[in-house]
Every structure is written in structure tokens, then in C-alpha cells.
Scaffold this motif. Structure first.
Motif, short mmCIF file in Angstrom:
data_model
loop_
_atom_site.label_atom_id
_atom_site.label_comp_id
_atom_site.label_asym_id
_atom_site.label_seq_id
_atom_site.Cartn_x
_atom_site.Cartn_y
_atom_site.Cartn_z
N ALA A 71 56.33 63.93 7.10
CA ALA A 71 55.37 62.82 7.06
C ALA A 71 54.96 62.42 8.48
O ALA A 71 53.77 62.14 8.73
CB ALA A 71 55.96 61.63 6.31
N ASP A 72 55.91 62.40 9.40
CA ASP A 72 55.59 62.04 10.78
C ASP A 72 54.66 63.06 11.43
O ASP A 72 53.72 62.69 12.14
CB ASP A 72 56.87 61.91 11.61
N VAL A 73 54.89 64.33 11.18
CA VAL A 73 54.02 65.37 11.75
C VAL A 73 52.63 65.27 11.15
O VAL A 73 51.62 65.40 11.86
CB VAL A 73 54.63 66.78 11.58
N LYS A 74 52.55 65.02 9.85
CA LYS A 74 51.24 64.85 9.20
C LYS A 74 50.49 63.68 9.84
O LYS A 74 49.28 63.78 10.10
CB LYS A 74 51.42 64.63 7.71
N LYS A 75 51.17 62.58 10.10
CA LYS A 75 50.54 61.43 10.76
C LYS A 75 50.06 61.79 12.15
O LYS A 75 49.02 61.31 12.61
CB LYS A 75 51.52 60.25 10.82
N MET A 76 50.82 62.65 12.85
CA MET A 76 50.42 63.07 14.19
C MET A 76 49.12 63.88 14.12
O MET A 76 48.21 63.69 14.93
CB MET A 76 51.52 63.90 14.85
N VAL A 77 49.02 64.78 13.14
CA VAL A 77 47.78 65.55 12.97
C VAL A 77 46.62 64.60 12.68
O VAL A 77 45.54 64.73 13.28
CB VAL A 77 47.94 66.60 11.84
N GLU A 78 46.83 63.64 11.82
CA GLU A 78 45.78 62.66 11.49
C GLU A 78 45.38 61.84 12.72
O GLU A 78 44.20 61.56 12.92
CB GLU A 78 46.24 61.77 10.35
N LYS A 79 46.35 61.48 13.53
CA LYS A 79 46.07 60.72 14.76
C LYS A 79 45.14 61.51 15.68
O LYS A 79 44.13 60.99 16.15
CB LYS A 79 47.37 60.40 15.49
N TYR A 80 45.49 62.77 15.92
CA TYR A 80 44.68 63.56 16.84
C TYR A 80 43.34 63.95 16.22
O TYR A 80 42.35 64.10 16.94
CB TYR A 80 45.47 64.76 17.37
N ARG A 81 43.28 64.10 14.90
CA ARG A 81 42.01 64.35 14.24
C ARG A 81 41.06 63.16 14.49
O ARG A 81 39.88 63.35 14.77
CB ARG A 81 42.17 64.56 12.75
N ALA A 123 38.50 71.01 9.11
CA ALA A 123 39.50 72.06 8.87
C ALA A 123 39.83 72.79 10.17
O ALA A 123 41.01 73.05 10.46
CB ALA A 123 38.99 73.03 7.82
N LEU A 124 38.81 73.10 10.97
CA LEU A 124 39.05 73.77 12.24
C LEU A 124 39.82 72.86 13.19
O LEU A 124 40.76 73.30 13.85
CB LEU A 124 37.72 74.21 12.87
N ALA A 125 39.42 71.60 13.24
CA ALA A 125 40.12 70.65 14.11
C ALA A 125 41.59 70.55 13.71
O ALA A 125 42.48 70.57 14.58
CB ALA A 125 39.46 69.28 14.03
N ASP A 126 41.87 70.46 12.42
CA ASP A 126 43.26 70.39 11.96
C ASP A 126 44.05 71.62 12.37
O ASP A 126 45.19 71.53 12.82
CB ASP A 126 43.32 70.21 10.45
N ARG A 127 43.44 72.80 12.23
CA ARG A 127 44.13 74.04 12.61
C ARG A 127 44.40 74.08 14.11
O ARG A 127 45.46 74.53 14.55
CB ARG A 127 43.34 75.26 12.16
N LEU A 128 43.44 73.64 14.91
CA LEU A 128 43.63 73.61 16.36
C LEU A 128 44.74 72.63 16.74
O LEU A 128 45.57 72.91 17.62
CB LEU A 128 42.33 73.23 17.06
N ILE A 129 44.76 71.48 16.08
CA ILE A 129 45.79 70.47 16.36
C ILE A 129 47.17 71.01 15.97
O ILE A 129 48.13 70.88 16.75
CB ILE A 129 45.47 69.16 15.62
N VAL A 130 47.28 71.62 14.80
CA VAL A 130 48.56 72.17 14.37
C VAL A 130 49.03 73.26 15.34
O VAL A 130 50.20 73.33 15.70
CB VAL A 130 48.48 72.70 12.92
N ALA A 131 48.10 74.10 15.81
CA ALA A 131 48.46 75.14 16.77
C ALA A 131 48.96 74.52 18.07
O ALA A 131 49.93 75.02 18.68
CB ALA A 131 47.27 76.06 17.03
N ALA A 132 48.32 73.45 18.51
CA ALA A 132 48.75 72.78 19.74
C ALA A 132 50.13 72.14 19.56
O ALA A 132 50.97 72.19 20.47
CB ALA A 132 47.72 71.73 20.16
#
Length: 68
Positions: free
Chosen positions: A18-28, A41-50
């Protein structure tokens, strides 16, 4: 028998996810401020890769062998 560290991680796994998901949402949301017509979708993939790269960097800096 599992080590106490593994048992504790298992108990916290849902919270960690849940914390990691919130981090992805924050950076999105930061991306959305800077790029009005963002491909979410691309932004989420780039954030997850980072995040994955950051985790690799942290793991590589830890002392001792990797857990098995």
C-alpha cells in the motif's frame, strides 16, 4: 522454520504494498502538474522503474550478502 525477520515482513507485506502504491500515486500527481496531457500508464511504468532502480541502489549499498 522461518526466521523472525521473514515472519515480520510477511505480517507487514500488505502495508508495504500500500505504501509503494501511494508513492507511485504521489509521483504521478507531480508528473500531471508538469505534463498536462500525460500518458498515465506510461508515467506509472516510468515511476515504477525509477522506484525499482532506487531499491536496487539501496540494496547494493547494504552490507553483507543478499537474503535467500
Amino acid at each position: 522454520m522461518a526466521k523472525i525477520e521473514q515472519l515480520e515482513l510477511n505480517a507487514q507485506r500488505e502495508r508495504l504494498n500500500a505504501d509503494v502504491k501511494k508513492m507511485v500515486e504521489k509521483y504521478r500527481s507531480i508528473f500531471e502538474w508538469d505534463v498536462p496531457d500525460i500518458d498515465q500508464a506510461l508515467a506509472d511504468r516510468l515511476i515504477v522503474a525509477a522506484i525499482r532502480q532506487a531499491l536496487d541502489n539501496i540494496e547494493n549499498a547494504l552490507p553483507g550478502p543478499a537474503p535467500t
